[in-house]
Design a protein around this motif. Sequence first.
Motif, PDB file in Angstrom:
ATOM      1  N   ALA A 311       0.865  -1.173   0.000  1.00 29.33           N
ATOM      2  CA  ALA A 311       0.000   0.000   0.000  1.00 29.33           C
ATOM      3  C   ALA A 311       0.904   1.226   0.000  1.00 29.33           C
ATOM      4  N   VAL A 312       0.972   1.930  -1.139  1.00 28.04           N
ATOM      5  CA  VAL A 312       1.817   3.108  -1.282  1.00 28.04           C
ATOM      6  C   VAL A 312       0.922   4.335  -1.381  1.00 28.04           C
ATOM      7  N   HIS A 313       1.112   5.298  -0.484  1.00 29.17           N
ATOM      8  CA  HIS A 313       0.291   6.500  -0.424  1.00 29.17           C
ATOM      9  C   HIS A 313       1.110   7.666  -0.986  1.00 29.17           C
ATOM     10  N   GLY A 314       0.845   8.039  -2.234  1.00 29.28           N
ATOM     11  CA  GLY A 314       1.643   9.075  -2.864  1.00 29.28           C
ATOM     12  C   GLY A 314       3.050   8.557  -3.105  1.00 29.28           C
ATOM     13  N   ASP A 315       4.031   9.138  -2.411  1.00 29.30           N
ATOM     14  CA  ASP A 315       5.406   8.675  -2.539  1.00 29.30           C
ATOM     15  C   ASP A 315       5.889   7.943  -1.295  1.00 29.30           C
ATOM     16  N   THR A 316       4.956   7.595  -0.399  1.00 29.26           N
ATOM     17  CA  THR A 316       5.309   7.024   0.895  1.00 29.26           C
ATOM     18  C   THR A 316       4.685   5.649   1.071  1.00 29.26           C
ATOM     19  N   LEU A 317       5.440   4.710   1.625  1.00 30.83           N
ATOM     20  CA  LEU A 317       4.897   3.398   1.944  1.00 30.83           C
ATOM     21  C   LEU A 317       3.948   3.511   3.126  1.00 30.83           C
ATOM     22  N   ALA A 318       2.669   3.159   2.903  1.00 25.46           N
ATOM     23  CA  ALA A 318       1.715   3.109   4.014  1.00 25.46           C
ATOM     24  C   ALA A 318       1.861   1.808   4.788  1.00 25.46           C
ATOM     25  N   GLY A 319       2.170   0.722   4.081  1.00 26.97           N
ATOM     26  CA  GLY A 319       2.357  -0.552   4.768  1.00 26.97           C
ATOM     27  C   GLY A 319       2.317  -1.723   3.813  1.00 26.97           C
ATOM     28  N   VAL A 320       2.482  -2.894   4.384  1.00 25.39           N
ATOM     29  CA  VAL A 320       2.467  -4.153   3.650  1.00 25.39           C
ATOM     30  C   VAL A 320       1.373  -5.036   4.233  1.00 25.39           C
ATOM     31  N   VAL A 321       0.511  -5.564   3.368  1.00 24.45           N
ATOM     32  CA  VAL A 321      -0.514  -6.516   3.769  1.00 24.45           C
ATOM     33  C   VAL A 321      -0.044  -7.902   3.353  1.00 24.45           C
ATOM     34  N   TYR A 322      -0.102  -8.870   4.273  1.00 23.43           N
ATOM     35  CA  TYR A 322       0.420 -10.195   3.951  1.00 23.43           C
ATOM     36  C   TYR A 322      -0.276 -11.267   4.789  1.00 23.43           C
ATOM     37  N   ARG A 323      -0.171 -12.523   4.315  1.00 20.35           N
ATOM     38  CA  ARG A 323      -0.701 -13.659   5.059  1.00 20.35           C
ATOM     39  C   ARG A 323       0.424 -14.268   5.901  1.00 20.35           C
ATOM     40  N   TYR A 324       0.057 -14.665   7.114  1.00 18.33           N
ATOM     41  CA  TYR A 324       1.056 -15.204   8.037  1.00 18.33           C
ATOM     42  C   TYR A 324       0.412 -16.303   8.868  1.00 18.33           C
ATOM     43  N   ALA A 325       1.107 -17.437   8.976  1.00 12.51           N
ATOM     44  CA  ALA A 325       0.621 -18.542   9.791  1.00 12.51           C
ATOM     45  C   ALA A 325       1.684 -18.954  10.785  1.00 12.51           C
ATOM     46  N   GLY A 326       1.260 -19.189  12.014  1.00  9.93           N
ATOM     47  CA  GLY A 326       2.158 -19.752  12.997  1.00  9.93           C
ATOM     48  C   GLY A 326       2.312 -21.246  12.781  1.00  9.93           C
ATOM     49  N   ALA A 327       3.110 -21.869  13.622  1.00 12.06           N
ATOM     50  CA  ALA A 327       3.345 -23.310  13.519  1.00 12.06           C
ATOM     51  C   ALA A 327       2.509 -24.063  14.548  1.00 12.06           C
ATOM     52  N   LYS A 328       1.920 -25.160  14.101  1.00 15.17           N
ATOM     53  CA  LYS A 328       1.246 -26.064  15.022  1.00 15.17           C
ATOM     54  C   LYS A 328       2.296 -26.927  15.730  1.00 15.17           C
ATOM     55  N   ASP A 329       1.852 -27.724  16.667  1.00 16.58           N
ATOM     56  CA  ASP A 329       2.787 -28.522  17.463  1.00 16.58           C
ATOM     57  C   ASP A 329       3.630 -29.460  16.610  1.00 16.58           C
ATOM     58  N   ASP A 330       3.064 -29.912  15.489  1.00 19.01           N
ATOM     59  CA  ASP A 330       3.802 -30.836  14.636  1.00 19.01           C
ATOM     60  C   ASP A 330       4.690 -30.131  13.609  1.00 19.01           C
ATOM     61  N   GLY A 331       4.769 -28.795  13.682  1.00 19.86           N
ATOM     62  CA  GLY A 331       5.625 -28.034  12.779  1.00 19.86           C
ATOM     63  C   GLY A 331       4.977 -27.634  11.479  1.00 19.86           C
ATOM     64  N   THR A 332       3.735 -28.053  11.238  1.00 21.28           N
ATOM     65  CA  THR A 332       3.023 -27.645  10.029  1.00 21.28           C
ATOM     66  C   THR A 332       2.369 -26.294  10.236  1.00 21.28           C
ATOM     67  N   ALA A 333       1.965 -25.666   9.138  1.00 20.34           N
ATOM     68  CA  ALA A 333       1.384 -24.327   9.212  1.00 20.34           C
ATOM     69  C   ALA A 333      -0.026 -24.354   9.774  1.00 20.34           C
ATOM     70  N   ASP A 334      -0.308 -23.426  10.650  1.00 20.65           N
ATOM     71  CA  ASP A 334      -1.649 -23.222  11.186  1.00 20.65           C
ATOM     72  C   ASP A 334      -2.464 -22.435  10.166  1.00 20.65           C
ATOM     73  N   ARG A 335      -3.661 -22.001  10.538  1.00 18.55           N
ATOM     74  CA  ARG A 335      -4.452 -21.159   9.642  1.00 18.55           C
ATOM     75  C   ARG A 335      -3.759 -19.812   9.421  1.00 18.55           C
ATOM     76  N   PHE A 336      -4.010 -19.241   8.227  1.00 22.53           N
ATOM     77  CA  PHE A 336      -3.339 -17.998   7.849  1.00 22.53           C
ATOM     78  C   PHE A 336      -4.154 -16.777   8.272  1.00 22.53           C
ATOM     79  N   ASP A 337      -3.534 -15.916   9.073  1.00 20.87           N
ATOM     80  CA  ASP A 337      -4.092 -14.596   9.370  1.00 20.87           C
ATOM     81  C   ASP A 337      -3.700 -13.630   8.262  1.00 20.87           C
ATOM     82  N   VAL A 338      -4.366 -12.493   8.200  1.00 23.51           N
ATOM     83  CA  VAL A 338      -3.927 -11.375   7.373  1.00 23.51           C
ATOM     84  C   VAL A 338      -3.298 -10.349   8.305  1.00 23.51           C
ATOM     85  N   ARG A 339      -2.055  -9.987   8.009  1.00 26.12           N
ATOM     86  CA  ARG A 339      -1.318  -9.041   8.838  1.00 26.12           C
ATOM     87  C   ARG A 339      -1.036  -7.760   8.069  1.00 26.12           C
TER      88      ARG A 339
END
Length: 479
Positions: A311-339
């Motif tokens: 997300a670029v506002h004019g000439d300035t970075l407003a931010g980055v939107v991305y998907r992120y998942a933590g790890a479950k106990d077995d090391g596989t990816a959990d559900r993906f949040d939007v960050r």
Amino acid sequence: MARRSARGVALATAAVALVAGTSLAATAAPSGPTGQAKHAETIEQLPYPVDRSNNAGWWTPLDVVDGVTYMAFDSPAAEASRHEVHVAAKGVDGAWTVGCLRADDGSCATFLDDSGHDQPSIVVDGEGTIHAFVSMHHVPWQYYRSTTPGDVTSLVDASADLPDQGVPMTYPVTARGADGDAYVMVRGGRDEATVRDGRLYRFDTATGAWSRVAVFASGVGASVYPDDLEVGTDGRLHVLWEWHRWAAGPYRHLGSYAVYDPADDSWHDAAGNALTTPISPSAGGAVVYQPFADGESLATDAPTVQTAKLAVHGDTLAGVVYRYAGAKDDGTADRFDVRFARFDGTSWQRETVIDAESLGTGVDTVAALDATSAAGVTRAYAVVQGTVDGRVRTQVVRAERALDGGDWRFAGLGDVQPGQQRLAARTIGTGPASGTDVLYVSAAESGPATGTLFHARVPRTGGPIAGSPLEDVVAGLRG
């Protein structure tokens, strides 16, 4: 040839009238204090079938130039497991025109189906020439260019015009420079060296030639995943990518960001510090908006980053939107949040926009994101899915808030659709519609054999939306 800003051009073929019932205007929200309707978005279904392979998270299948909207998509082919690539244009008169990419014999070229990998990215340069990069999953360039400015029926193979012939390329992401030049970011494969690096190329409208700007990111035993490329009003290019251990896989790490300034051919991090290219996976600091968590490395699957947009506002970075998942106990990816990550001048600050866990059992986000920022409002677009009686259903979600922070407000965009949806967004920068977001929404699995494609417009007028609880926005996923 003098450079100029991209211009609207007359489309060369007769416009195709929209079929009855395919234009759906959303109900206007209450008026704001100035009397303008708040975010009176419109949603329109294109009158063309979409191939079921038309799904990607990294692509740029949409461009908007002087009131003309261009949308590229996989279209069904006669041969099984193959598709054509079509480009549709909505003129200033509201009529659609469509054309296919042409083979040498004049027929429509066909490409292998590979959902999530072989989808098109386009960009219209400052002279009105349409550039299309298609079906590039670890193969040499597959590039088409219009022979007549603005004419979606005139795209022909021009792959031989690009540098680095023979290098397998993947995930082309495009942008138009402030001077009208065209850019493409790709991953280039050098598997003999266990390297798949990030590359940036430029088409100079003055010379009509492509050149390599830089191999901007590279590391032995590592692969770059291009995410997004945006140009600020000052002409600098904002570049976004992820890392994975060589050679490939769905669970990536080290969400990374850098800025390229074509005025002096320099690279910088989010803090403005000079960078030497190629940038390595160990760069750290202000380059990395999502660093390793405890126990995470390129060799692990989770925690993980997957899909990100700027997300670029004019000439300035407003931010980055991305998907992120933590790890479950077995090391596989959990559900993906939007960050959402923003750089505060000193360090990256991260927060959760959509918490998948809070939405209940069987609901998750998918690899479909985009982000925009204009007129003091930042928006994140995402797709949330649920399963009812074994069938996937999806809903496009819009989250927005003021540029300077505050709570995120949520609203749905369009109807719940069967199967996957993918999207792209662009913001109109000038003219009476300035600040309006134009969206591309692909519902490739909405029908028994083909899918549908939607064109939406979401203005920034009348103040912020009231918003609804996210649980209410996605309630339709459960039927």
